[in-house]
Design an enzyme around this catalytic site. Structure first.
Site, PDB file in Angstrom:
ATOM      1  N   GLU A 250      40.507  46.011  31.194  1.00 10.54           N
ATOM      2  CA  GLU A 250      41.410  45.338  32.131  1.00 10.54           C
ATOM      3  C   GLU A 250      42.157  44.230  31.390  1.00 10.54           C
ATOM      4  O   GLU A 250      43.366  44.084  31.516  1.00 10.54           O
ATOM      5  CB  GLU A 250      40.623  44.760  33.326  1.00 10.54           C
ATOM      6  CG  GLU A 250      41.544  44.107  34.351  1.00 10.54           C
ATOM      7  CD  GLU A 250      40.836  43.658  35.631  1.00 10.54           C
ATOM      8  OE1 GLU A 250      39.763  44.179  35.958  1.00 10.54           O
ATOM      9  OE2 GLU A 250      41.406  42.788  36.319  1.00 10.54           O
ATOM     10  N   ARG A 328      34.610  36.325  42.710  1.00 10.46           N
ATOM     11  CA  ARG A 328      34.058  37.496  43.401  1.00 10.46           C
ATOM     12  C   ARG A 328      32.546  37.367  43.573  1.00 10.46           C
ATOM     13  O   ARG A 328      31.973  37.886  44.527  1.00 10.46           O
ATOM     14  CB  ARG A 328      34.444  38.809  42.708  1.00 10.46           C
ATOM     15  CG  ARG A 328      34.271  40.019  43.627  1.00 10.46           C
ATOM     16  CD  ARG A 328      34.719  41.321  42.994  1.00 10.46           C
ATOM     17  NE  ARG A 328      36.085  41.688  43.307  1.00 10.46           N
ATOM     18  CZ  ARG A 328      36.487  42.283  44.427  1.00 10.46           C
ATOM     19  NH1 ARG A 328      35.633  42.584  45.383  1.00 10.46           N
ATOM     20  NH2 ARG A 328      37.761  42.586  44.597  1.00 10.46           N
ATOM     21  N   GLU A 730      33.836  50.925  42.499  1.00  9.98           N
ATOM     22  CA  GLU A 730      32.822  49.933  42.152  1.00  9.98           C
ATOM     23  C   GLU A 730      31.619  49.864  43.096  1.00  9.98           C
ATOM     24  O   GLU A 730      30.496  49.655  42.643  1.00  9.98           O
ATOM     25  CB  GLU A 730      33.468  48.542  42.084  1.00  9.98           C
ATOM     26  CG  GLU A 730      34.498  48.437  40.995  1.00  9.98           C
ATOM     27  CD  GLU A 730      35.253  47.124  41.080  1.00  9.98           C
ATOM     28  OE1 GLU A 730      36.063  46.951  42.002  1.00  9.98           O
ATOM     29  OE2 GLU A 730      35.012  46.268  40.235  1.00  9.98           O
TER      30      GLU A 730
HETATM   31  N1  LUZ Z   1      40.150  42.518  38.783  1.00  5.59           N
HETATM   32  C1  LUZ Z   1      40.882  41.490  39.246  1.00  5.59           C
HETATM   33  C2  LUZ Z   1      39.159  43.037  39.498  1.00  5.59           C
HETATM   34  O1  LUZ Z   1      41.760  41.018  38.544  1.00  5.59           O
HETATM   35  N2  LUZ Z   1      40.629  41.017  40.469  1.00  5.59           N
HETATM   36  C3  LUZ Z   1      39.655  41.495  41.259  1.00  5.59           C
HETATM   37  O2  LUZ Z   1      39.461  41.028  42.375  1.00  5.59           O
HETATM   38  C4  LUZ Z   1      38.868  42.546  40.753  1.00  5.59           C
HETATM   39  N3  LUZ Z   1      37.865  43.042  41.463  1.00  5.59           N
HETATM   40  C5  LUZ Z   1      37.133  44.013  40.962  1.00  5.59           C
HETATM   41  C6  LUZ Z   1      37.431  44.497  39.715  1.00  5.59           C
HETATM   42  N4  LUZ Z   1      38.431  44.027  38.987  1.00  5.59           N
HETATM   43 MO1  MOS Z   2      37.595  46.405  37.127  1.00  2.85          MO
HETATM   44  S1  MOS Z   2      35.786  45.543  36.910  1.00  2.85           S
HETATM   45  O1  MOS Z   2      38.511  46.592  35.851  1.00  2.85           O
HETATM   46  O2  MOS Z   2      37.898  47.094  38.561  1.00  2.85           O
END
Ligand code: LUZ
Ligand code: MOS
Length: 776
Positions: A250, A328, A730
């Site tokens: 990510e 989160r 997830e």
């Molecule tokens: N990535 C993000 C995530 O930038 N914001 C989120 O709320 C999120 N949640 C789950 C996985 N990736």
């Molecule tokens: Mo994510 S933890 O790249 O949804």
């Protein structure tokens, strides 16, 4: 990857695709995967003269760089050039949320594995050889490896965050029981099969195209532009597919793409940078380890009245996504339970580990492990089964989450009760009891794990996507979205949507690569939201095209637009098939100069969150479920097996049952791995000890539960989900948390003096020690 393409292969592929569509169940990419035809970064054709790069990284976790001698490396035959921060024309800065992360170290290093230079050579082999010839002298600075140490030293990424509901302080005073304790959950290596990598090539006028294995093409584009000091439009990022991401790509796919682009910028030649497994394990961040403490207060009838916790997140040496992940954790701190008085706090602690990052669940699992630990502790102390406390506190319709959202269409009790019924909990529990009575050297344990997971990026502005849909003049369709296919099957879902709206076979639909020139300013494929956001945009674009085509058809067929429908490649009037086919209609639309392209934008409605108050409605909806895990431990060895994991899961109305089941199974096993066997180890100096698959164990086929049963709960689905098919990426990971508590219950059955400890993973070593602690 091996490729073996013949026309015959292509023909059988189409047959397979048609079959898959009819059942809407298979991931269509499975056909190219098993034939080795899927294209990853390393499979992209490279230009003649392409250079290969290797990263030179810090051999210390914290220190001042006294000197670096590149002379031997630079003069090695075949080495083209070595790049450092001095070669950065723009900003030497890659931090996404907080600008606190240099691309290349300047005069200090902050973690073992921190990039210092990029060696570019004729081959990867030569670049690697050159790396071994670099001499570096570092003056040691104190190394922090744990969150607690960081807290003690006041070393933080940002200000703490805290959510609260009710009046926790006062409520504790009214509780019949109050328990406190500490928990630890370790990090987790993503272990995507495809390691990090990128390929950069020069285009005209200083423009650069990058093929990147990233979940976030826009983040890559934006960061390259910043580091090179050029406009974003000069940078094109293309993503074919990923061999797994799990959150690890990510944010952390970016540096490698930036480095390749930097070298291309200077050399005006293509540059390929693919990390090998060792480099990837050492240089990249992982799931955040958390050290937490909790205080839980209950009434006589087992209602949780008050809950308080402080989460210490081991963020590593730079922010990366840590602030969002910390947030989160707070959102999921009470898991599937309604607690009227809650105070949660999270501290993002700055340490000298590689910056920890997104990992499936994104801080949610860490938060949920703590409340499950608190409940297990309370149950043990009070002397009731854990499930009685869990059951007494499950969320109900219109309950309020600590962040102010009102729970709607709640399936917590429904999945729980369905699981009890469908899996016949009385006889399951009886089996465990009987087994434990009749066996001394093996014991069984059982645990329930309910899950509630919020769907949407918690950062509201990120919840949007676009789709660009072309109908070509022969009636075939090409679709571009922001969705990155990383094995989760999102391309299949996009094809299903278009095939459904146009009512044409899936062979007529192609999903294009994810490319910043076709779909711009995108959020990463993350937060389980990729199919929802991009699917809704695709649906909108396809529907707009259908409306336009209905006008053409009504003119051609002399019928009212309202009476026209499309079915199986024919145009129907009032439900009766006309002679006009889809393909003919497209030709007619062309002759009438009707636009056969549509670009749609979707932004999740209704959601909002006010960070100054820490209240709002951040999630489009929640996903629910309940898992029952049963394990058998070997009380001589401490080893264990999982007999079964039985799950009732809230898919909504699944649009692709096969894909969704695959997500549940995969996430479950990944969760079990995190909770039981995957043990990240750094030494005091901050060096990664679990730096190979000989020392870092992940579940293999022999460690998966013998039975995994997943039953969809009957629900009407949720309008905010694509075709009412809920996000699935997830949430099921957190079913794996049940494995920890099942093991604990098995240990207790053998050793009543076992002191419950909440220190994951529960490796066989820990099981063994638990079995014999406080015994003679
Ligand atoms: N990535 C993000 C995530 O930038 N914001 C989120 O709320 C999120 N949640 C789950 C996985 N990736
Ligand atoms: Mo994510 S933890 O790249 O949804």
């Amino acid at each position: 990857m091996l490729k073996n393409k013949t026309n015959k292969v292509l023909d059988t592929k189409l047959d397979a695709v048609s079959i898959a569509l009819k059942h809407s169940i298979k991931n269509l990419d499975s056909y190219t995967h098993v034939r080795g035809e899927s294209l990853y970064v390393d499979d992209v054709n490279i230009r003649q003269g392409t250079f290969h790069a290797v990263v030179f990284d810090s051999p210390k976790a914290h220190g001042k760089i006294k000197s670096i001698d590149y002379s031997k490396a630079e003069t090695l035959e075949g080495v083209e050039r070595i790049f450092t921060y001095k070669d950065v024309p723009g900003e030497n800065e890659i931090g996404g949320i907080i600008p606190d992360e240099p691309l290349f170290a300047e005069d200090e290093v902050h973690f073992w594995g921190m990039p210092i230079a990029l060696i570019v050579a004729e081959s990867e082999f030569i670049a690697r050889k050159a790396r071994s010839l670099i001499d570096i002298e570092i003056e040691d600075l104190p190394v922090i490896t744990t969150a607690k140490e960081a807290k003690a030293m006041g070393s933080f990424i940002n200000a703490p965050r805290s959510f609260s509901l009710g009046d926790t302080e006062t409520a504790f005073a009214d509780c019949d029981y109050v328990f406190e304790g500490e928990t630890f959950s370790n990090g987790q290596e993503h272990l995507y099969i495809e390691t990090q990598g990128a390929y950069a090539e020069p285009l005209e006028n200083g423009n650069i195209k990058i093929t990147s294995s990233t979940q976030g093409p826009t983040a890559v584009q934006k960061t390259i532009a910043k580091v090179l000091g050029v406009a974003m439009h000069k940078i094109e990022v293309d993503v074919t597919r990923l061999g797994g991401g799990f959150g690890g790509k990510e944010d952390q796919a970016t540096p490698w793409a930036v480095m390749a682009a930097l070298a291309t910028h200077h050399l005006n030649q293509s540059v390929k940078l693919i990390l090998n497994r060792h480099d990837d394990l050492r240089m990249t961040g992982k799931r955040h380890p958390y050290e937490s403490n909790y205080k839980i207060g209950l009434s006589k009838d087992l209602k949780i009245i008050a809950y308080q916790t402080e989460f210490l997140q081991n963020s590593g040496a730079a922010a990366d996504l840590s602030p969002a992940i910390a947030e989160r954790t707070l959102f999921h701190a009470t898991n599937s339970y309604y607690v009227p008085n809650v105070t949660t706090k999270v501290l993002s602690c700055k340490t000298n580990l590689p910056p920890n990052t997104a990992f499936r669940g994104f801080g949610g699992p860490q938060g949920m492990f703590v409340i499950e630990s608190a409940i297990a502790k309370a149950a043990n102390e009070i002397g009731v089964p854990t499930r009685k406390i869990q059951e007494a506190n499950l969320l109900d319709e219109n309950d309020t989450f600590s962040y102010g959202q009102i729970a709607k269409k709640v399936e917590a009790k429904n999945t729980w009760n369905s699981a009890k019924q469908l899996f016949n909990i009385e006889s399951l529990e009886q089996e465990v009891e009987d087994f434990n009575k009749n066996n001394t050297s093996f014991k069984k344990g059982l645990a329930f794990m309910p899950i509630t997971f919020g769907i949407s990026f918690t950062n509201t502005p990120m919840n949007h996507a676009r789709a660009l849909v072309h109908i070509y003049l022969d009636g075939s369709v090409g679709i571009s979205t922001a969705a990155v296919e990383m094995g989760q099957g999102v391309n299949t879902k996009m094809m299903q949507i278009a095939a459904d709206v146009f009512s044409i076979p899936i062979e007529k639909i192609k999903i294009e690569t994810t490319n910043t020139t076709r779909v711009a300013n995108t959020s990463p494929s993350a937060a389980s939201s990729t199919a929802d956001l991009n699917g809704k945009a695709t649906l909108m674009a396809c529907k707009a095209l259908v409306e336009r085509l209905k006008t053409v058809a009504s003119e051609d067929l002399n019928a009212s637009e309202n009476d026209i429908t499309f079915k199986d490649e024919f145009i129907f009037i009032n439900g009766k098939k006309s002679a006009l086919t889809w393909t003919e209609l497209i030709s007619k639309a062309m002759l009438k100069r009707v636009a056969l392209t549509e670009n749609a934008h979707y932004a999740t409605p209704e959601i909002h969150f006010d960070k100054t108050k820490e209240k709002g409605h951040p999630f489009a909806y929640h996903v629910y479920g309940t898992a029952i895990t049963t394990t058998t431990i070997d009380c001589t060895r401490g080893t264990y097996e999982f007999d079964s994991v039985k799950i009732v899961h809230d898919y909504g109305k699944s649009m692709s049952e096969g894909i969704d089941l695959g997500q549940v199974e995969g996430a479950l096993i990944q969760g079990i791995g995190w909770m039981t066997m995957e043990e990240i180890a750094y030494n005091k100096d901050g060096r990664l000890l679990s730096n190979a698959l000989s020392t870092y164990k992940v579940p293999d086929i022999f460690s998966v539960p013998k039975i995994v049963e997943v039953i969809p709960v009957e629900t009407e689905g949720n309008e905010m989900a694509i075709l009412k098919s809920k996000a699935v990426g997830e949430p099921p990971l957190m079913y794996g948390i049940g494995a920890y508590f099942a093991l604990q219950n098995a240990i207790k059955a053998f050793n009543p003096n076992y002191n419950l400890e909440f220190h994951a993973p529960m490796t066989p070593e820990k099981v063994l020690m638990g079995l014999y602690e406080n015994t003679k």
